[in-house]
Motif scaffolding. Sequence first.
Motif, mmCIF file in Angstrom:
data_model
loop_
_atom_site.group_PDB
_atom_site.id
_atom_site.type_symbol
_atom_site.label_atom_id
_atom_site.label_comp_id
_atom_site.label_asym_id
_atom_site.label_seq_id
_atom_site.Cartn_x
_atom_site.Cartn_y
_atom_site.Cartn_z
ATOM 1 N N VAL A 43 53.724 -1.449 116.400
ATOM 2 C CA VAL A 43 52.412 -2.097 116.483
ATOM 3 C C VAL A 43 51.898 -1.542 114.891
ATOM 4 O O VAL A 43 51.108 -2.340 114.482
ATOM 5 C CB VAL A 43 51.383 -1.662 117.661
ATOM 6 N N SER A 44 51.878 -0.072 114.706
ATOM 7 C CA SER A 44 51.136 0.258 113.767
ATOM 8 C C SER A 44 51.552 -0.589 112.476
ATOM 9 O O SER A 44 50.882 -0.524 111.561
ATOM 10 C CB SER A 44 51.120 1.837 113.849
ATOM 11 N N ILE A 102 43.796 -3.674 110.343
ATOM 12 C CA ILE A 102 43.094 -2.457 109.673
ATOM 13 C C ILE A 102 42.144 -2.960 108.356
ATOM 14 O O ILE A 102 42.528 -3.785 107.765
ATOM 15 C CB ILE A 102 44.140 -1.519 109.330
ATOM 16 N N GLU A 103 41.179 -2.221 108.386
ATOM 17 C CA GLU A 103 40.393 -2.654 107.462
ATOM 18 C C GLU A 103 40.695 -2.324 106.070
ATOM 19 O O GLU A 103 41.380 -1.297 106.251
ATOM 20 C CB GLU A 103 38.906 -2.088 107.562
ATOM 21 N N LEU A 160 49.048 7.224 112.899
ATOM 22 C CA LEU A 160 47.683 7.552 113.779
ATOM 23 C C LEU A 160 46.325 6.720 113.457
ATOM 24 O O LEU A 160 45.821 5.970 114.029
ATOM 25 C CB LEU A 160 47.347 8.955 113.846
ATOM 26 N N MET A 161 46.136 6.906 112.158
ATOM 27 C CA MET A 161 44.731 6.263 111.700
ATOM 28 C C MET A 161 44.883 4.664 111.651
ATOM 29 O O MET A 161 44.025 4.191 112.335
ATOM 30 C CB MET A 161 44.682 6.748 110.247
ATOM 31 N N LYS A 162 46.228 4.391 111.707
ATOM 32 C CA LYS A 162 46.385 2.965 111.493
ATOM 33 C C LYS A 162 46.179 2.471 113.131
ATOM 34 O O LYS A 162 45.405 1.491 113.382
ATOM 35 C CB LYS A 162 47.886 2.440 111.304
ATOM 36 N N LEU A 163 46.706 3.052 113.819
ATOM 37 C CA LEU A 163 46.616 2.854 115.398
ATOM 38 C C LEU A 163 45.128 3.097 115.748
ATOM 39 O O LEU A 163 44.654 1.964 116.619
ATOM 40 C CB LEU A 163 47.611 3.771 116.333
ATOM 41 N N ALA A 176 40.302 -2.585 116.807
ATOM 42 C CA ALA A 176 40.071 -4.147 116.464
ATOM 43 C C ALA A 176 40.437 -4.853 117.952
ATOM 44 O O ALA A 176 39.859 -6.052 118.342
ATOM 45 C CB ALA A 176 41.106 -4.597 115.542
ATOM 46 N N LEU A 177 41.332 -4.113 118.685
ATOM 47 C CA LEU A 177 41.845 -4.910 119.930
ATOM 48 C C LEU A 177 41.107 -4.498 121.081
ATOM 49 O O LEU A 177 41.104 -4.822 122.163
ATOM 50 C CB LEU A 177 43.197 -4.541 120.375
ATOM 51 N N LYS A 178 39.814 -3.677 120.649
ATOM 52 C CA LYS A 178 39.149 -3.196 121.754
ATOM 53 C C LYS A 178 39.686 -2.553 122.648
ATOM 54 O O LYS A 178 39.574 -2.385 124.035
ATOM 55 C CB LYS A 178 38.295 -4.235 122.588
#
Lengths: 431, 706
Positions: B450-451, B458-459, B476-479, B485-487
Amino acid sequence: HYTHRIIEDPEWSLATVPHLTELCLQHIVHNFEKNPILDRLLPEHQRKVLDRLSTGLPLTVTANLISNEDYWKRCCTERWQVCDISNYGDSWKRMFFERHLENILKRFIPNTTDPNQVLELIPLCKDYVRKLEVDQFLPPVKVDQKEERDDLSDTGSEFGLSEVSVHHYDLGVLITALPHLEELHLTYGVKDCGMNFEWNLFNFTYQDCCNLAVAVKMCHNLKVFKLTRSKVDDDKTRLLVRNLLDHPCLVELNLSHNLIRDKGARAVGKLINRSRLEILDLCNNQICHLGAQALAQALAENSTLTSLNLRLNCVEDEGGEAIGRALLTNTTLKSIHLGSNNLSEPTATLFSQVLAQNTTLTSINFSCNHLGLDGGKQLLDGLADNKALTEFDLRLAEVGQETEYLIHQIVWANREAARLGSLQHPSTKPL
Amino acid sequence: REAFGEDAEPKVAEEEEEQRRSHKQIEESRQRLAKLLFDGTQMVTNIQVAADARETQRRAEEAELKLQRVEKLESEAKSSTYKFEEISSKWALAKEMTIPQELWQLLNQQQQQCALLLEEKNKLIGELQEELKNKDEQYVQAIKKQSDDIYLLLERMEEQIRIMLKTYRHKLLQIEKAFELERRELLDNNRKKWEEAIQAHNAQELEYVRARMRKVEEFEKQLNRLRVQDEEEYNSMKIQLETDVQNLERQLQQMKAIYQLNQEKLDYNLQVLKKQDEENTIIRSQQKRKLNRLHSLLNNLRTKLASQEKQFREENQSLAADCERIVGQCKEVQSRMRHFAVSDAEKFTEVWLMNEEEAKGLMRKALDADRIIHTQQLGLPWEEPRYWFLGNVGPLGHYKAKRMATKLAAEVLIVGSREGGKENTTKVEDRLTPLRNISKKTAKRILELVSDESGFLIESKLLRPLHELGRHERTLMKLDSIFAALKIDSEDDLYQLVDFFLKYKAQEVALPGGTWLLGRRRWWKAQRPACWPSLQSQGSPGGEDIMDPAEDREDGGSDAQRDETKSPRSSRGSLPSVCIHADDVLKILKAFARDFDKLREKDRPAKEVLQVQDSSKDGEYWEALAHVIPEPTLKLWDALMVALEEYYEVLKRRASLLAEAAVLQQQNSELYLLLEEYVSSGVNNKLLSPPTQWMDLSLSCPGEAQ
């Protein structure tokens, strides 16, 4: 009362008293000159009035008012004995005005006759005149010859030699004022001079020629122009041709019985290709082989001319051959007259070739030449396959009787064929 | 003629095959006339041609003569100039002459010669004049000739015209004759034909008449026969018809009788019906009246109904308004209640925490006291009791707050990375329970996928500094941002996500293509009621797991729950931990995002319901807290207290004694001080033997000695 009358006059009857309308018409006829009333009358009354009108009424009254042919017929027949209406488009009125104008022009003496005589007539006749045939132009007369003026034949007799101006009447004003003029036949000369003959009676001056040329140039509807027996020489021919170049309508040009030589012929040759000329008559001039060559050159390129007459010139064999060569390529000329031109065998040889090739030429005239027996035979050979020629004049051409007869047979057969063809062609249409 | 010929020609064209005599005649005439015309023209033009020939000849001769003349003139001019020169030369000679005779002679000679010259000239002039005269004569002759020619021409023309006229007339007559002949022939022919036709016609007519006569006779015979026949037929027919008539009359009579009968019957019926009709009219009027009455009644009722309806509507409206208001109030109350519930819960927690603290403090104090008693007083080894409630903080049954999804993810990842080293496998296994039934490996894989694959979520600002971090941190940051974003913010959500992935894979394996989604939804519906409660109830043991996994096993209740959860886990554990293809990640995420909102909404009411707390264990808990010290200990404590009180008494006594001792000591020390004062004073120095030297000053303070 009536009974009284009747008893008194057994022959009296009411019928003899004319109707009022009749009286009125009578009155109109009598006073027509002062008060011409015609258009407002009923047709039958009009006819009655016209029947009774005098032919002597001034033209200013009648010219533009009366169009009835019967009236003009009366005018003509009263004035002239011979009236051939077919020469005037079957119109009595046209005939009257044309002949009237011609008469005036024939009797016009420059510097003596009032030119207004002609000018006044212009507005009256300009709508009707289509052809002018003037065979006489009188030269001006000296003042001290006044007593002889009324006698036309006497004009310009003994004193003609003097250096007075001998110019003729300038046609310019008249011709340009006639919008429908299509034919112009002119002869600068004097008729019936008898024992009063003087050379200068027949002097067509350069000034005359100038005037005439300018006038003809301005006359845009002119189709036929004839200037015969007028001593037209090379210079005058060139002047005339220069003014006739690119004329929009001119179809026929006749300069026969003049004094045109080779230069004049060359000018005419130039005119052939810069106009729409179809008929050209140069008979009885003095054109020799150079002039004939110039004409032949023009003929080779031309596609309008249908008839050429060079009778009584002296083009001789050189000119004849040149013309024959031109006819090998030309496809429009139908009739050519080379009679009395001192031609001989070489021309006949070339023309036999022409006869074999050309299919448009229908009439050839070689009369009064010296073609000789061999020339005749060659012509006969050339004619063997020809189907177009319908006239071939070889009289006095020294070709021998037998040849002449054979040629005549062929030409006769061609003519029959042409007649049948022309008959069948129109007869297929109604079917 | 031409016109005539042309008129005749179309006829020829029309009936060419016939070649009638008239046409032959016309053709022949035409040819002859054409020939004649041609000959005539030839004859007339011959004159012109002859004139032309003459003219050319004349011109030729003229030219020749002209040449001769010019030559002659030139030679003449030459000779005369010669002579003239001769004469003039002699003039010069004459000037030299001196002798008169000679001169005279010469002059004579000159004169003679001049005369000769003049004579020659005159002769020439005469010749020329003669020639001119000749020419004049010739001209006159030519004119005469011309006029003759013209006369001839006219004559010929006239003759030609005459001949032509004659021939034309003749030919016309001939043609007419031919036509007449032809016409007569035609007429004869036609008449003959006509007569023949008439005769034939007559014969035929006669024949027809005869045939007709024959036929007439025949027909007459036939007619007679027919007449007789018809008469017979007529008679028989008549008899038959008469009998028929009799029969019919009889029948008529019968019918009449029947008719009478029927008439009477009908009359009677009519009477009856009339009466009935009258009755009916009476009834009808009655009914009508009744109807009217009922109508008015109906109207009244209608108005009543309308008014009542109106009333009810109004009532309804007011009630609806009331209802609305009450609903509003209810909502308000609900919200207030919720608020109060929350605040109550908080307060409860606070109070709980405070009390617990206090209780724990007390307990601790008690335990401390116990320990002290045991260790210090009793000299027994003290063992700290281990109770389940000791570790409890906050109210019971209050679920541990969900771990943040990211934290969980981080844990998973850390676990995954550690797993390579195969250390602490069991612990890791236990730790992974937050992710329930899914193998950590699979979970890790999914999260990494996913990441990696949904970097677009990701912004971009974040992406740049990410490169500087290590792989783990970066993931981790990405996730983190992806979850934002996916709430996805709770553990459950993450779980759902991972679960979704696995199910997706499973579905894809089971049902290929488009039927997947539908099947999946159905699956969800079926699974949820079964799986959710278990998931929810797992919360509390999950919370304890973190603290002490060992105790977890001891706890029977939790064990049982565990067993419950194990069964779905085993079943779901069998889900293939297949590798999910990177390309599918996006698809799955999309499907997930679509379904996720729905799921969450469905969750919410369930959560609220489940937040009702059970206070059944509270009492127990507090009781347990109160009885942290067991009964034997208390008894021990009682005995100890008695002993201690005794001991205390002893001590008290001792204390008093000690106090006495202290007073004494103090007195002692005071005395000592006084003594020291004395000693230290100068008097002592002056003394020969200061008391200090012999006094034991090293006496320790009684307090210290104790």
